[in-house]
Design a protein around this motif. Structure first.
Motif, PDB file in Angstrom:
ATOM      1  N   ASN A  65      -8.606   4.106 -11.885  1.00 42.92           N
ATOM      2  CA  ASN A  65      -9.802   4.918 -12.148  1.00 42.92           C
ATOM      3  C   ASN A  65      -9.508   6.405 -12.191  1.00 42.92           C
ATOM      4  OD1 ASN A  65     -12.493   4.973 -12.762  1.00 42.92           O
ATOM      5  ND2 ASN A  65     -13.220   4.727 -10.666  1.00 42.92           N
ATOM      6  N   THR A  66      -8.225   6.782 -12.045  1.00 39.49           N
ATOM      7  CA  THR A  66      -7.886   8.207 -11.994  1.00 39.49           C
ATOM      8  C   THR A  66      -6.796   8.561 -12.996  1.00 39.49           C
ATOM      9  OG1 THR A  66      -6.363   7.736 -10.163  1.00 39.49           O
ATOM     10  CG2 THR A  66      -8.574   8.512  -9.589  1.00 39.49           C
ATOM     11  N   GLY A  67      -6.894   8.008 -14.192  1.00 40.08           N
ATOM     12  CA  GLY A  67      -6.005   8.453 -15.263  1.00 40.08           C
ATOM     13  C   GLY A  67      -4.793   7.599 -15.517  1.00 40.08           C
ATOM     14  N   HIS A  68      -4.670   6.455 -14.859  1.00 41.51           N
ATOM     15  CA  HIS A  68      -3.524   5.590 -15.101  1.00 41.51           C
ATOM     16  C   HIS A  68      -3.974   4.364 -15.890  1.00 41.51           C
ATOM     17  CE1 HIS A  68      -2.581   7.966 -11.454  1.00 41.51           C
ATOM     18  NE2 HIS A  68      -1.411   8.090 -12.057  1.00 41.51           N
ATOM     19  N   ASP A  69      -4.539   4.618 -17.066  1.00 43.68           N
ATOM     20  CA  ASP A  69      -5.022   3.537 -17.916  1.00 43.68           C
ATOM     21  C   ASP A  69      -3.871   2.620 -18.305  1.00 43.68           C
ATOM     22  OD1 ASP A  69      -7.501   4.656 -17.797  1.00 43.68           O
ATOM     23  OD2 ASP A  69      -7.357   5.690 -19.724  1.00 43.68           O
ATOM     24  N   GLY A  70      -4.207   1.355 -18.517  1.00 40.35           N
ATOM     25  CA  GLY A  70      -3.189   0.390 -18.916  1.00 40.35           C
ATOM     26  C   GLY A  70      -2.451  -0.225 -17.754  1.00 40.35           C
ATOM     27  N   SER A  71      -2.937   0.007 -16.528  1.00 42.62           N
ATOM     28  CA  SER A  71      -2.291  -0.601 -15.371  1.00 42.62           C
ATOM     29  C   SER A  71      -2.641  -2.090 -15.306  1.00 42.62           C
ATOM     30  CB  SER A  71      -2.715   0.107 -14.089  1.00 42.62           C
ATOM     31  OG  SER A  71      -2.266   1.450 -14.095  1.00 42.62           O
ATOM     32  N   MET A  72      -1.761  -2.854 -14.664  1.00 44.17           N
ATOM     33  CA  MET A  72      -1.923  -4.311 -14.619  1.00 44.17           C
ATOM     34  C   MET A  72      -1.568  -4.840 -13.241  1.00 44.17           C
ATOM     35  SD  MET A  72      -0.009  -5.350 -18.197  1.00 44.17           S
ATOM     36  CE  MET A  72      -0.207  -4.346 -19.688  1.00 44.17           C
ATOM     37  N   GLY A  73      -2.092  -6.021 -12.944  1.00 38.75           N
ATOM     38  CA  GLY A  73      -1.751  -6.698 -11.706  1.00 38.75           C
ATOM     39  C   GLY A  73      -2.179  -8.147 -11.765  1.00 38.75           C
ATOM     40  N   THR A  74      -1.724  -8.942 -10.811  1.00 39.92           N
ATOM     41  CA  THR A  74      -2.141 -10.340 -10.730  1.00 39.92           C
ATOM     42  C   THR A  74      -2.817 -10.589  -9.397  1.00 39.92           C
ATOM     43  OG1 THR A  74      -0.127 -11.241  -9.710  1.00 39.92           O
ATOM     44  CG2 THR A  74      -0.109 -10.966 -12.100  1.00 39.92           C
TER      45      THR A  74
ATOM     46  N   VAL B 270      -5.395  -3.553  -2.965  1.00 40.59           N
ATOM     47  CA  VAL B 270      -6.208  -3.612  -4.180  1.00 40.59           C
ATOM     48  C   VAL B 270      -7.046  -2.341  -4.318  1.00 40.59           C
ATOM     49  CG1 VAL B 270      -8.179  -4.789  -3.101  1.00 40.59           C
ATOM     50  CG2 VAL B 270      -7.754  -5.063  -5.537  1.00 40.59           C
ATOM     51  N   PHE B 271      -7.457  -1.766  -3.182  1.00 41.03           N
ATOM     52  CA  PHE B 271      -8.262  -0.544  -3.240  1.00 41.03           C
ATOM     53  C   PHE B 271      -7.452   0.609  -3.837  1.00 41.03           C
ATOM     54  CE2 PHE B 271     -10.098   3.348  -1.402  1.00 41.03           C
ATOM     55  CZ  PHE B 271     -11.418   3.202  -1.791  1.00 41.03           C
ATOM     56  N   ASP B 272      -6.192   0.726  -3.432  1.00 41.69           N
ATOM     57  CA  ASP B 272      -5.340   1.790  -3.965  1.00 41.69           C
ATOM     58  C   ASP B 272      -5.067   1.577  -5.451  1.00 41.69           C
ATOM     59  OD1 ASP B 272      -4.632   3.221  -1.344  1.00 41.69           O
ATOM     60  OD2 ASP B 272      -4.092   1.144  -0.919  1.00 41.69           O
ATOM     61  N   LEU B 273      -4.899   0.307  -5.857  1.00 39.68           N
ATOM     62  CA  LEU B 273      -4.676   0.023  -7.275  1.00 39.68           C
ATOM     63  C   LEU B 273      -5.916   0.377  -8.101  1.00 39.68           C
ATOM     64  CD1 LEU B 273      -2.965  -1.162  -9.574  1.00 39.68           C
ATOM     65  CD2 LEU B 273      -3.885  -3.417  -8.979  1.00 39.68           C
ATOM     66  N   LEU B 274      -7.090   0.034  -7.585  1.00 38.89           N
ATOM     67  CA  LEU B 274      -8.326   0.368  -8.309  1.00 38.89           C
ATOM     68  C   LEU B 274      -8.501   1.882  -8.421  1.00 38.89           C
ATOM     69  CD1 LEU B 274     -10.775  -2.263  -6.751  1.00 38.89           C
ATOM     70  CD2 LEU B 274      -9.768  -2.307  -9.034  1.00 38.89           C
ATOM     71  N   GLN B 275      -8.168   2.586  -7.355  1.00 33.94           N
ATOM     72  CA  GLN B 275      -8.254   4.045  -7.403  1.00 33.94           C
ATOM     73  C   GLN B 275      -7.310   4.605  -8.464  1.00 33.94           C
ATOM     74  OE1 GLN B 275     -11.073   4.786  -5.921  1.00 33.94           O
ATOM     75  NE2 GLN B 275     -10.329   6.202  -4.367  1.00 33.94           N
ATOM     76  N   ALA B 276      -6.107   4.023  -8.549  1.00 33.83           N
ATOM     77  CA  ALA B 276      -5.147   4.482  -9.560  1.00 33.83           C
ATOM     78  C   ALA B 276      -5.666   4.202 -10.960  1.00 33.83           C
ATOM     79  CB  ALA B 276      -3.799   3.796  -9.337  1.00 33.83           C
TER      80      ALA B 276
ATOM     81  N   ARG C 289       0.833  -1.210   0.000  1.00 36.31           N
ATOM     82  CA  ARG C 289       0.000   0.000   0.000  1.00 36.31           C
ATOM     83  C   ARG C 289       0.860   1.249   0.000  1.00 36.31           C
ATOM     84  NH1 ARG C 289      -5.187   0.612   3.531  1.00 36.31           N
ATOM     85  NH2 ARG C 289      -5.400   2.167   1.883  1.00 36.31           N
ATOM     86  N   ASP C 290       1.936   1.221   0.782  1.00 33.26           N
ATOM     87  CA  ASP C 290       2.838   2.372   0.822  1.00 33.26           C
ATOM     88  C   ASP C 290       3.437   2.627  -0.556  1.00 33.26           C
ATOM     89  OD1 ASP C 290       2.433   2.654   3.575  1.00 33.26           O
ATOM     90  OD2 ASP C 290       4.053   1.248   4.035  1.00 33.26           O
ATOM     91  N   LEU C 291       3.848   1.548  -1.238  1.00 29.29           N
ATOM     92  CA  LEU C 291       4.458   1.707  -2.559  1.00 29.29           C
ATOM     93  C   LEU C 291       3.462   2.268  -3.567  1.00 29.29           C
ATOM     94  CD1 LEU C 291       6.646  -1.511  -3.018  1.00 29.29           C
ATOM     95  CD2 LEU C 291       7.332   0.742  -2.183  1.00 29.29           C
ATOM     96  N   ILE C 292       2.253   1.709  -3.580  1.00 27.48           N
ATOM     97  CA  ILE C 292       1.269   2.157  -4.567  1.00 27.48           C
ATOM     98  C   ILE C 292       0.892   3.613  -4.320  1.00 27.48           C
ATOM     99  CG2 ILE C 292      -1.070   1.803  -5.439  1.00 27.48           C
ATOM    100  CD1 ILE C 292      -0.716  -1.176  -4.898  1.00 27.48           C
ATOM    101  N   LYS C 293       0.711   3.978  -3.043  1.00 26.66           N
ATOM    102  CA  LYS C 293       0.385   5.376  -2.744  1.00 26.66           C
ATOM    103  C   LYS C 293       1.502   6.307  -3.189  1.00 26.66           C
ATOM    104  CE  LYS C 293      -2.615   4.565   1.259  1.00 26.66           C
ATOM    105  NZ  LYS C 293      -2.752   4.691   2.737  1.00 26.66           N
ATOM    106  N   ASN C 294       2.746   5.877  -2.952  1.00 26.74           N
ATOM    107  CA  ASN C 294       3.866   6.741  -3.313  1.00 26.74           C
ATOM    108  C   ASN C 294       4.043   6.842  -4.820  1.00 26.74           C
ATOM    109  OD1 ASN C 294       6.446   8.185  -2.255  1.00 26.74           O
ATOM    110  ND2 ASN C 294       7.188   6.835  -3.877  1.00 26.74           N
ATOM    111  N   CYS C 295       3.839   5.740  -5.540  1.00 26.91           N
ATOM    112  CA  CYS C 295       4.079   5.788  -6.980  1.00 26.91           C
ATOM    113  C   CYS C 295       3.074   6.685  -7.687  1.00 26.91           C
ATOM    114  CB  CYS C 295       4.097   4.386  -7.585  1.00 26.91           C
ATOM    115  SG  CYS C 295       2.490   3.639  -7.829  1.00 26.91           S
ATOM    116  N   LEU C 296       1.939   6.971  -7.042  1.00 34.65           N
ATOM    117  CA  LEU C 296       0.991   7.924  -7.640  1.00 34.65           C
ATOM    118  C   LEU C 296       1.583   9.329  -7.688  1.00 34.65           C
ATOM    119  CD1 LEU C 296      -2.337   6.746  -5.956  1.00 34.65           C
ATOM    120  CD2 LEU C 296      -1.587   6.345  -8.301  1.00 34.65           C
TER     121      LEU C 296
END
Length: 487
Positions: free
Chosen positions: A355-364, A347-353, A323-330
């Motif tokens: 949904n806020t202009g970071h199209d093409g993001s991926m995860g497993t 997963v919540f932070d990834l979904l927010q990313a 969570r810390d990494l995803i928040k910081n990478c924004l």
């Protein structure tokens, strides 16, 4: 050249009669490869080569003789060689220096050994000093996908999707734990009784998990997920039958038009391999930031920033979570965010990313079906303590994810992409999905291999059609869907 001071009268440089060694200098990495480490607890390796059939009693006696000889040679080597000087050499030169000194030790001590036994002993000692001991022969094989060590006396490997027992053994649990500590220390982590669980990686990106006593009752358990030196591509997955040519083109288009993708699958189903394949279709001018527990993604683009989580220190402080990494990478101006594996509230932070202009993001994510993948995301968000209504959570998921790709490992050990599923939107309180392609099992052949085929579901125009048209991929998408339906 590499003998310790005071050993000049020994004839061959570096060889002396055994004496109490001075304090050993700290080992340094050899030419940015594997580190030279101090003496292992009891460095002994059982060979991987098949052995002729012998009785258990004779085999034990033979092994004990071999272990005793090797222990004597190893002790004399450590008394003789200067590891601080050895660490300045590249790996090949260091191996040659060790082999020369070991040959002299065998001659001086007059050990009765055949040429084959001497070569075996030389290889084992070089592996102990410069590498990962008994693991070296297994790490050198590119056909092995997983190495599973269940204590010092039992090692399994996965070859061709099937698990089989290897003849590799460790002398005892002390040696096994010492090698595990050597592996994890390279990435700044530790494993011991006070911190018995550790995730790490090898220099080539292979994933490592260690769980030590007292949690592992029968001795340290070491699991290594090896990655092939030659990175797999979608073309190779086609040849393996994991996906059809039309399905591979569809995946290329999905990656190219910046759909938000979640790759779902069970353990060992090929999620990370597939993620690596899809990242090949990211444009070279995009800024990509990866967030992983153990850095293993192998992106080829020039503008990639790799972030890795950090466990707490011995005082329980300093932990950096996903969570810390995803928040910081924004805050790092990413164009795409790639998360190696989503396991919890991050997963919540990834979904927010997404949904806020970071199209093409991926995860497993670990899940057995696309529908289960959506349910797991909903559960993970609840684990984070969010008190959002269920419908709101589902709306966030449906508005963030475009495509779910399901990877599966079938019962015959083969890996298949079983679903390419599009998230369409909401209907009431339910997330609506539609399969663009799925894998249907027809049966099995006489050898137990699964017989199946990828089939199109006949969707004429997917939900991301407008996105494909924006990226000028609509004609290729239409031709691909037509070809899938005809086949």
């Amino acid at each position: 050249m590499f003998g310790k001071r005071g050993n000049e009268g020994s004839g061959k440089a570096g060889v002396t009669s055994p004496v109490a060694p001075p304090p050993m200098p700290a080992a340094q990495p050899i030419a940015a490869e594997r580190p030279v480490a101090p003496v292992l607890a009891e460095p002994v390796v059982a060979p991987i080569r098949p052995q002729p059939a012998t009785s258990p009693a004779r085999r034990r006696a033979r092994d004990e003789d071999y272990y005793d000889t090797k222990s004597q040679v190893f002790s004399a080597l450590i008394d003789t060689i200067d590891l601080s000087q050895l660490s300045k050499l590249d790996t090949e030169s260091a191996r040659e220096e060790i082999r020369d000194i070991v040959n002299d030790i065998i001659t001086i001590k007059n050990f009765a050994m055949s040429i084959a036994e001497q070569e075996e002993l030389l290889d084992d000692i070089c592996n102990d000093v410069l590498g990962y001991g008994p693991l070296e022969p297994l790490l050198a094989r590119d056909d092995i996908a997983d190495i599973m060590v269940n204590g010092a006396g039992q090692t399994f490997i996965e070859v061709g999707g099937k698990v089989q027992e290897s003849e590799v053994r460790f002398r005892d649990n002390a040696q096994l734990l010492s090698i595990c500590q050597r592996i994890v220390s390279q990435v700044g982590r530790r494993v011991d009784e006070s911190s018995p669980i550790c995730d790490a990686r090898l220099p080539d990106g292979s994933r490592v998990n260690v769980i030590a006593p007292p949690l592992a009752i029968d001795g340290t358990a070491l699991t290594i997920r090896k990655f092939k030196k030659d990175k797999l591509t979608l073309e190779q997955l086609m040849r393996f039958g994991s996906i059809t040519p039309e399905g591979a083109v569809l995946l290329q288009i999905i990656g190219r038009v910046r759909c938000n993708i979640v790759i779902s699958g069970g353990t060992g189903s090929g999620k990370t391999t597939l993620l690596n394949c899809l990242t090949r279709y990211i444009d070279s001018d995009e800024r990509v930031i990866t967030c992983e527990d153990s850095a293993e993604l192998q992106l080829q683009q020039p503008h990639v920033v790799r972030l890795e989580t950090r466990p707490p220190n011995i005082e329980g402080e300093g932990e950096i979570t996903m969570r810390d990494l995803i928040k910081n990478c924004l805050r790092m101006r990413p164009e795409r965010i790639i998360v190696g594996e989503v396991r919890g509230p991050e997963v919540f932070d990834l979904l927010q990313a997404m949904n806020t202009g970071h199209d093409g993001s991926m995860g497993t994510i670990h899940a057995n079906t696309p529908r289960e993948c959506l349910s797991r995301m909903e559960s993970m968000i609840a684990m984070g303590g969010y008190t959002l209504p269920a419908k709101t959570v589902r709306e966030i998921i449906a508005g963030s994810i475009d495509v779910i790709i399901q990877a599966s490992r079938l019962r015959d050990g083969s890996r298949r992409i079983t679903h390419i599923t599009e998230v369409v939107g909401m209907e009431g309180d339910v997330i609506i999905t539609q399969d663009l392609m799925r894998y249907e099992i027809d049966g099995e052949d006489a050898n137990g291999r699964i017989i199946g085929r990828h089939v199109s579901t006949g969707i004429g125009r997917p939900h991301f059609w407008d996105r494909a048209r924006y990226f000028n991929e609509d004609k290729r998408l239409a031709a691909t869907l037509d070809a899938m339906e005809k086949n």
